[in-house]
Motif scaffolding. Structure first.
Motif, PDB file in Angstrom:
ATOM      1  N   ASN A 197       0.840  -1.213   0.000  1.00 31.36           N
ATOM      2  CA  ASN A 197       0.000   0.000   0.000  1.00 31.36           C
ATOM      3  C   ASN A 197       0.866   1.250   0.000  1.00 31.36           C
ATOM      4  O   ASN A 197       0.612   2.208  -0.719  1.00 31.36           O
ATOM      5  CB  ASN A 197      -0.918   0.023   1.229  1.00 31.36           C
ATOM      6  CG  ASN A 197      -2.158  -0.818   1.005  1.00 31.36           C
ATOM      7  OD1 ASN A 197      -2.651  -0.927  -0.113  1.00 31.36           O
ATOM      8  ND2 ASN A 197      -2.665  -1.429   2.058  1.00 31.36           N
ATOM      9  N   ARG A 198       1.888   1.237   0.868  1.00 35.15           N
ATOM     10  CA  ARG A 198       2.752   2.414   0.955  1.00 35.15           C
ATOM     11  C   ARG A 198       3.520   2.631  -0.356  1.00 35.15           C
ATOM     12  O   ARG A 198       3.686   3.760  -0.825  1.00 35.15           O
ATOM     13  CB  ARG A 198       3.713   2.263   2.141  1.00 35.15           C
ATOM     14  CG  ARG A 198       4.634   3.432   2.398  1.00 35.15           C
ATOM     15  CD  ARG A 198       3.871   4.737   2.617  1.00 35.15           C
ATOM     16  NE  ARG A 198       3.118   4.759   3.859  1.00 35.15           N
ATOM     17  CZ  ARG A 198       3.579   5.251   5.002  1.00 35.15           C
ATOM     18  NH1 ARG A 198       4.762   5.785   5.059  1.00 35.15           N
ATOM     19  NH2 ARG A 198       2.819   5.242   6.079  1.00 35.15           N
ATOM     20  N   TYR A 199       3.964   1.529  -0.971  1.00 32.54           N
ATOM     21  CA  TYR A 199       4.690   1.618  -2.237  1.00 32.54           C
ATOM     22  C   TYR A 199       3.774   2.200  -3.324  1.00 32.54           C
ATOM     23  O   TYR A 199       4.173   3.068  -4.104  1.00 32.54           O
ATOM     24  CB  TYR A 199       5.185   0.218  -2.628  1.00 32.54           C
ATOM     25  CG  TYR A 199       6.011   0.195  -3.886  1.00 32.54           C
ATOM     26  CD1 TYR A 199       7.343   0.625  -3.879  1.00 32.54           C
ATOM     27  CD2 TYR A 199       5.470  -0.260  -5.086  1.00 32.54           C
ATOM     28  CE1 TYR A 199       8.102   0.617  -5.032  1.00 32.54           C
ATOM     29  CE2 TYR A 199       6.226  -0.273  -6.244  1.00 32.54           C
ATOM     30  CZ  TYR A 199       7.542   0.162  -6.209  1.00 32.54           C
ATOM     31  OH  TYR A 199       8.289   0.160  -7.359  1.00 32.54           O
ATOM     32  N   LEU A 200       2.534   1.722  -3.348  1.00 33.28           N
ATOM     33  CA  LEU A 200       1.588   2.231  -4.353  1.00 33.28           C
ATOM     34  C   LEU A 200       1.340   3.725  -4.150  1.00 33.28           C
ATOM     35  O   LEU A 200       1.242   4.490  -5.113  1.00 33.28           O
ATOM     36  CB  LEU A 200       0.262   1.468  -4.276  1.00 33.28           C
ATOM     37  CG  LEU A 200       0.323   0.006  -4.723  1.00 33.28           C
ATOM     38  CD1 LEU A 200      -1.019  -0.681  -4.507  1.00 33.28           C
ATOM     39  CD2 LEU A 200       0.734  -0.094  -6.188  1.00 33.28           C
ATOM     40  N   ALA A 201       1.257   4.137  -2.876  1.00 35.41           N
ATOM     41  CA  ALA A 201       0.961   5.543  -2.577  1.00 35.41           C
ATOM     42  C   ALA A 201       2.139   6.455  -2.888  1.00 35.41           C
ATOM     43  O   ALA A 201       1.957   7.580  -3.361  1.00 35.41           O
ATOM     44  CB  ALA A 201       0.568   5.688  -1.109  1.00 35.41           C
TER      45      ALA A 201
END
Ligand SMILES: C[S@@+](CC[C@H](N)C(=O)[O-])C[C@H]1O[C@@H](n2cnc3c(N)ncnc32)[C@H](O)[C@@H]1O
Length: 396
Positions: free
Chosen positions: A37-41
């Motif tokens: 999730n953090r990577y996508l954000a």
């Protein structure tokens, strides 16, 4: 991805007596998903803005001889862009995987969780369930944010699995930005109210759509002499929330299974009526009814406050409206778009509040991730970041 952008490890979540037990692989899955999730954000999502500025917007302008007029036009055009397609598909998959990870973890211990909750709930008059309560159609019709069975479904007697899944997985979806107890919103609003209105001492507080009580507990702690009533239509959330509150030593919250649109509480019987991340999950018809009910239940001199993601205003850039709207299209949030389009001041005026008593503030979640864990609170993950719009009004 720099270490600064890494989300905190899932073992930072504060455990309590009804918290589900997690095995090594389940923890690894949750940690992977928080990182995804953090990577996508942080890495993939900014590419959407570049695609918009460099390709999608100029192409639209060339074809139509004008700029976008609304976020729906932006969405139609962006849908054709491969970068957006990739990010969007990954984000949806991450949510489905997060739900699957949480659901499988709690289902294998469904009976044990029900028992743990029962031990804490038995014989207490602070939990009042109503098996005859009709679950509103708009709740039954949706698996909210891809959550199988949503908040209310029961698959065994005394089921609490929906709540255990929500409780253990929210830290993953928000990459830890709500704090160890996922209560950053409630803590922030209580702190704000105490600072701004130290003389306001509510005796009776109502929280509508309390879920498992993440954000009502800090309110009850901030006003320990108040009688707090937390209502929800979903029995699994209330059973789990009440047991959790007992374990945390919170004695001034009553959990009741009631519909916020028709509570049966007396006129003018509350000093503060709160909702947190609730209104975007109600139909617009229900939202008006709930607001009218709030006005009816609120005492003169009382306050209502609502924590939500930011409204779409004329001032909000169309790209930002479009990207914030992702949940409405792809994350089973059918009321998100309409709710964030509403003129909230107008709604309050229509339900009886006065123009000059309207309040609107920005509030950021209080985060208590212990030192030594990296957490970059500047990360913008539209619809997930705990930087909220709070609106409401005094009743005078
Ligand atoms: C996103 S959760 C809210 C979370 C909670 N307020 C918190 O701060 O953690 C939305 C909750 O609203 C409840 N809900 C939806 N419609 C409702 C209604 N009309 N009356 C009471 N509860 C409702 C759902 O069952 C669900 O538990």
């Amino acid at each position: 991805m720099s270490h600064k952008n890494l989300p905190p490890a899932w073992n930072r979540v504060k455990k309590h007596a009804v918290f589900p037990e997690a095995k090594h692989d389940e923890i690894a899955r949750y940690n992977f998903l928080a990182n995804l999730n953090r990577y996508l954000a942080t890495v993939i999502s900014p590419g959407n803005k570049i695609a918009y500025e460099k390709r999608v917007r100029p192409n639209f302008q060339n074809e139509y001889g004008r700029d976008f007029q609304n976020r729906e036009e932006v969405h139609e055009a962006m849908k054709q862009d491969q970068h957006y397609q990739t990010w969007s598909a990954l984000r949806r998959c991450a949510m489905e995987m997060r739900q699957q990870a949480g659901r499988s973890m709690v289902l294998r211990q469904a009976n044990e969780l029900a028992q743990k909750a029962q031990v804490l709930n038995q014989g207490k008059d602070t939990l009042k369930l109503n098996p005859d309560l009709e679950i509103p159609h708009y709740i039954q019709a949706v698996d909210h944010h891809c959550m199988p069975g949503s908040y209310y479904t029961e698959i065994i007697k005394e089921d609490v699995t929906a709540a255990a899944n929500y409780d253990s997985g929210l830290f993953v979806t928000t990459a830890g930005l709500l704090g160890r107890m996922n209560d950053g919103g409630g803590r922030a609003i209580a702190q704000w109210l105490k600072n701004e209105f130290p003389e306001f001492q509510p005796k009776r507080i109502l929280d509508i759509g309390c879920g498992l009580g993440h954000n009502v507990i800090p309110i009850a702690q901030a006003y320990p002499n108040a009688e707090v009533i937390a209502i929800d239509v979903a029995a699994p959330m209330l059973r789990y929330g009440h047991a959790r509150a007992q374990d945390l030593g919170i004695k001034n919250v009553n959990f009741m299974q009631l519909d916020g649109a028709n509570t049966g509480f007396a006129n003018e019987s509350f000093d503060w009526i709160q909702t947190t991340m609730f209104l975007h999950e109600t139909s617009s018809k229900a939202l008006y009814k709930i607001m009218a009910e709030i006005y009816r239940m609120l005492a003169f001199g009382g306050l209502t406050l609502h924590i939500e993601q930011p409204q779409y205003t004329k001032e909000m850039d169309l790209y930002e409206q479009f990207i914030r709207d992702w949940d409405a299209y792809y994350n089973n949030e059918p009321f998100w778009s309409k709710m964030h389009d509403m003129d909230v001041k107008e709604i309050l005026l229509q339900t009886g509040f006065q123009y000059n008593e309207f309040i609107q503030i920005g509030v950021k979640a209080v985060n208590d991730i212990p030192e030594g864990q990296t957490i970059d609170e500047a990360v913008e993950d539209y619809g997930r970041s705990p930087i909220w719009n709070v609106f409401g009004a005094w009743k005078n």
